[in-house]
Design a protein around this motif. Structure first.
Motif, PDB file in Angstrom:
ATOM      1  N   ASP A  86       0.820  -1.213   0.000  1.00 12.47           N
ATOM      2  CA  ASP A  86       0.000   0.000   0.000  1.00 12.47           C
ATOM      3  C   ASP A  86       0.854   1.263   0.000  1.00 12.47           C
ATOM      4  O   ASP A  86       0.396   2.326  -0.433  1.00 12.47           O
ATOM      5  CB  ASP A  86      -0.912   0.029   1.235  1.00 12.47           C
ATOM      6  N   ARG A  87       2.086   1.122   0.483  1.00 12.99           N
ATOM      7  CA  ARG A  87       2.991   2.278   0.582  1.00 12.99           C
ATOM      8  C   ARG A  87       4.418   1.801   0.341  1.00 12.99           C
ATOM      9  O   ARG A  87       4.783   0.704   0.749  1.00 12.99           O
ATOM     10  CB  ARG A  87       2.905   2.904   1.975  1.00 12.99           C
ATOM     11  N   ILE A  88       5.190   2.640  -0.312  1.00 12.20           N
ATOM     12  CA  ILE A  88       6.604   2.353  -0.545  1.00 12.20           C
ATOM     13  C   ILE A  88       7.446   3.437   0.107  1.00 12.20           C
ATOM     14  O   ILE A  88       7.157   4.634  -0.020  1.00 12.20           O
ATOM     15  CB  ILE A  88       6.897   2.290  -2.061  1.00 12.20           C
ATOM     16  N   ASP A  89       8.505   3.025   0.810  1.00 12.82           N
ATOM     17  CA  ASP A  89       9.426   3.951   1.473  1.00 12.82           C
ATOM     18  C   ASP A  89      10.729   4.060   0.679  1.00 12.82           C
ATOM     19  O   ASP A  89      10.898   3.422  -0.364  1.00 12.82           O
ATOM     20  CB  ASP A  89       9.734   3.465   2.892  1.00 12.82           C
ATOM     21  N   ALA A  90      11.640   4.850   1.201  1.00 11.61           N
ATOM     22  CA  ALA A  90      12.943   5.045   0.562  1.00 11.61           C
ATOM     23  C   ALA A  90      14.048   4.368   1.349  1.00 11.61           C
ATOM     24  O   ALA A  90      14.120   4.503   2.574  1.00 11.61           O
ATOM     25  CB  ALA A  90      13.257   6.535   0.431  1.00 11.61           C
ATOM     26  N   GLY A  91      14.880   3.621   0.666  1.00 10.30           N
ATOM     27  CA  GLY A  91      16.154   3.175   1.215  1.00 10.30           C
ATOM     28  C   GLY A  91      17.214   4.087   0.620  1.00 10.30           C
ATOM     29  O   GLY A  91      17.627   3.894  -0.527  1.00 10.30           O
ATOM     30  N   ALA A  92      17.610   5.105   1.364  1.00 13.73           N
ATOM     31  CA  ALA A  92      18.404   6.194   0.792  1.00 13.73           C
ATOM     32  C   ALA A  92      19.841   6.200   1.294  1.00 13.73           C
ATOM     33  O   ALA A  92      20.099   5.936   2.472  1.00 13.73           O
ATOM     34  CB  ALA A  92      17.749   7.545   1.121  1.00 13.73           C
ATOM     35  N   VAL A  93      20.752   6.518   0.397  1.00 11.77           N
ATOM     36  CA  VAL A  93      22.151   6.708   0.771  1.00 11.77           C
ATOM     37  C   VAL A  93      22.284   8.017   1.546  1.00 11.77           C
ATOM     38  O   VAL A  93      21.741   9.047   1.152  1.00 11.77           O
ATOM     39  CB  VAL A  93      23.043   6.739  -0.482  1.00 11.77           C
ATOM     40  N   VAL A  94      23.020   7.969   2.660  1.00  8.91           N
ATOM     41  CA  VAL A  94      23.284   9.156   3.475  1.00  8.91           C
ATOM     42  C   VAL A  94      24.800   9.341   3.562  1.00  8.91           C
ATOM     43  O   VAL A  94      25.517   8.426   3.971  1.00  8.91           O
ATOM     44  CB  VAL A  94      22.691   9.018   4.887  1.00  8.91           C
ATOM     45  N   ASP A  95      25.289  10.503   3.168  1.00  8.26           N
ATOM     46  CA  ASP A  95      26.724  10.771   3.205  1.00  8.26           C
ATOM     47  C   ASP A  95      27.191  11.081   4.620  1.00  8.26           C
ATOM     48  O   ASP A  95      26.407  11.523   5.469  1.00  8.26           O
ATOM     49  CB  ASP A  95      27.065  11.953   2.295  1.00  8.26           C
ATOM     50  N   ARG A  96      28.469  10.817   4.873  1.00  8.69           N
ATOM     51  CA  ARG A  96      29.083  11.149   6.158  1.00  8.69           C
ATOM     52  C   ARG A  96      30.256  12.103   5.937  1.00  8.69           C
ATOM     53  O   ARG A  96      30.854  12.126   4.847  1.00  8.69           O
ATOM     54  CB  ARG A  96      29.585   9.880   6.845  1.00  8.69           C
ATOM     55  N   PRO A  97      30.618  12.874   6.970  1.00  5.43           N
ATOM     56  CA  PRO A  97      31.723  13.828   6.838  1.00  5.43           C
ATOM     57  C   PRO A  97      33.056  13.169   6.487  1.00  5.43           C
ATOM     58  O   PRO A  97      33.937  13.821   5.911  1.00  5.43           O
ATOM     59  CB  PRO A  97      31.794  14.495   8.224  1.00  5.43           C
ATOM     60  N   ASP A  98      33.225  11.876   6.821  1.00  2.00           N
ATOM     61  CA  ASP A  98      34.503  11.213   6.546  1.00  2.00           C
ATOM     62  C   ASP A  98      34.592  10.651   5.130  1.00  2.00           C
ATOM     63  O   ASP A  98      35.550   9.963   4.773  1.00  2.00           O
ATOM     64  CB  ASP A  98      34.766  10.097   7.564  1.00  2.00           C
TER      65      ASP A  98
END
Length: 213
Positions: A86-98
């Protein structure tokens, strides 16, 4: 952030018009295919600048909003069953400071403000971790971004031994020409559950969503 799995229903293969298409493409070693399209983001960029919000998370929101409209983008194969969420979410890449990155599960919400708050929370959580935590839910679209490259094509690393029918969407570098701004978007889907017609419907819905503000 805790996640509540969405409702879903199972498609009856005996009456599904795509049964033979599903069986045919499911037997492929590589059932994924993809396109790269150019999305006009002039209105979207103007809106986020006026509101002081993240362009990346705004694109994520509108991309997910478009996906909710196309059943094939909410369809997954799970243990030889065809599941429509019924709903789709996001599997998202998140950047890090390193310079590394992690994967975050960002739940979809129709309310933009709520979605942006959820996105910020997930980003903060992932940036406080190390390594490569996985997003294991199946009701996701797997997102990545290459804001440094105005690409015209893109491929993905794949583990062929693992059953996977989640779409993969990648945002590229936004470029400006005269008074317009545009961005390449790569979209890969499994032919087991999504044909060209539905892919085209998604691209149209995404462009309409990006023009909506």
């Amino acid at each position: 952030m805790n996640h509540t799995a969405p409702g879903h229903h199972t498609i009856d293969l005996t009456t599904w018009p795509r049964r033979e298409h599903y069986e045919f493409f499911s037997a492929f070693e590589e059932p994924y295919y993809g396109v790269t399209v150019t999305i006009d983001c002039t209105s979207a960029y103007r809106y986020v600048k006026q509101q002081g919000i993240s362009f990346h998370f705004y694109c994520l929101y509108q991309s997910l909003a478009a996906a909710q409209q196309v059943e094939a983008f909410r369809t997954r194969v799970e243990e030889d069953q065809i599941i429509v969420y019924d709903r789709i979410d996001a599997g998202a890449v998140v950047d890090r400071p390193d310079g590394t990155f992690g994967y975050g599960h960002v739940p979809y919400d129709e309310n933009l403000e709520t979605f942006l708050k959820n996105s910020a929370t997930v980003a903060t959580e992932i940036r406080a971790t190390t390594g490569l935590p996985r997003t294991t839910a199946n009701y996701l679209i797997r997102y990545s971004t290459l804001p440094w490259i105005n690409f015209t094509a893109l491929s993905h690393a794949r583990a062929f031994s693992r059953q996977d029918t989640c779409p993969r969407i990648t945002f590229g570098k936004m470029t400006a020409q005269s008074d317009t701004r545009s961005m390449p978007v790569s979209i890969h889907v499994s032919h087991a559950v999504c044909d060209g017609l539905q892919l085209g419907q998604y691209v149209e819905a995404l462009q309409q969503a990006m023009n909506s503000r």
